[in-house]
Enzyme design. Sequence first.
Site, short mmCIF file in Angstrom:
data_model
loop_
_atom_site.label_atom_id
_atom_site.label_comp_id
_atom_site.label_asym_id
_atom_site.label_seq_id
_atom_site.Cartn_x
_atom_site.Cartn_y
_atom_site.Cartn_z
N CYS A 109 -19.51 7.54 54.03
CA CYS A 109 -18.61 7.98 52.96
C CYS A 109 -18.83 9.42 52.50
O CYS A 109 -17.88 10.12 52.15
CB CYS A 109 -18.70 7.02 51.77
SG CYS A 109 -20.34 6.40 51.42
N HIS B 66 -17.96 10.21 45.46
CA HIS B 66 -19.09 10.98 45.98
C HIS B 66 -18.72 12.47 45.95
O HIS B 66 -17.68 12.87 46.49
CB HIS B 66 -19.38 10.62 47.44
CG HIS B 66 -20.06 9.30 47.64
ND1 HIS B 66 -20.44 8.47 46.62
CD2 HIS B 66 -20.48 8.70 48.78
CE1 HIS B 66 -21.03 7.39 47.13
NE2 HIS B 66 -21.07 7.50 48.44
#
Length: 343
Positions: free
Chosen positions: A132, A254
């Site tokens: 990710c 993120h």
Amino acid sequence: MKKIAQPTVGVVGATGAVGRTIQSILAERDFPVEHLRLLASERSAGSVVDTPWGSVTIENLAEADPAGIDIAIFSAGGGRSREYAPRFVEAGAAVIDNSSAFRRDPDVPLVVAQVNDEAIESHKGIIANPNCTTMALMMAIAPLHRAAGIDRMVAMSYQATSGSGQQGMDTLERQIAELGTDRDALQHGVWKDPGGDLYQRPIGYNVLPMAGAITEAGHTDEEWKLVHETRKILDAPNIRVEPTCVRVPTMVGHGIAATMFFDRPMSGQEAKEILADAPGAQVWPDDHVPTPLDSAGIDDVLVGRIRETIGDPGGISLWAVGDNLRKGAALNTVQLAELLLDR
Ligand code: A2P
């Protein structure tokens, strides 16, 4: 590559944070699911889930017969992928795997939709979905790499707890509630350890400057993923990457702060112009810097703070943040499934 018109889709790890997001994204994007199968552990097997394709009973992965599944999206951890993905392929499925099990396998393409779509053509049954953090970074840096060739990069991640799955978010919520009752103790360093076996140290009201587990050379597995996956996706085996991966007390989104140097100098203006046209990325201005909360629940990766390097001129620093459950995981798996469709 075999194209599929109306696939039977299997979601393995269907009850997890990513597995549930995959189902909602399949629905949002009107993916032509002929029939949906949901698989998880024996803990969840037998429960019934309402889906846009009717009620589906969760199957126990260990006992399920994969025959009839055309596209299987795995997000149940590397162990499950290693054990079951080859069996699904043998039964005729194309497997899109969200674990790290096959990402470095030279026979398995590692694909970020809108970055290296063409790599999927060579698949032999398994297609790997990148990590990710790497995924969000690629959306921001691949267009710059294409324009000027990245030579070296320093990348620092600020990774949300949902990157550790449902348990990560649960741990954060509980620790914030427990530690937050005693601000005085937090200010004087006499807080009571709220416990939890997911992270070694508290994540509530804290930052863990070591996401993942140390493997080689004092770097964590998360940091090595940034190195190897960046090189494989950009098909640039010589890029020098210096990563530091940090876990922060956010739920979703993120962030990555990266500084890059190219085969030639790049101006801030050129970088902004290139990224303004990049698919799947949005450039936000300096008076509205994108944060993890801004990225939560949306598909695009948000890019901000695009600026020229000062100590060693000619490079570019930027900040990118993306929903790790969506583009960082579930959305990309569905976009890869779309590349397998015959339409
Ligand atoms: P279950 O809910 O039945 O445990 P997350 O990363 O958000 O924690 O989600 C992990 C996903 O992987 C869940 O759907 C979980 O199912 C599934 N999973 C975990 N262990 C197994 C296993 N041994 N077999 C099948 N699925 C598993």
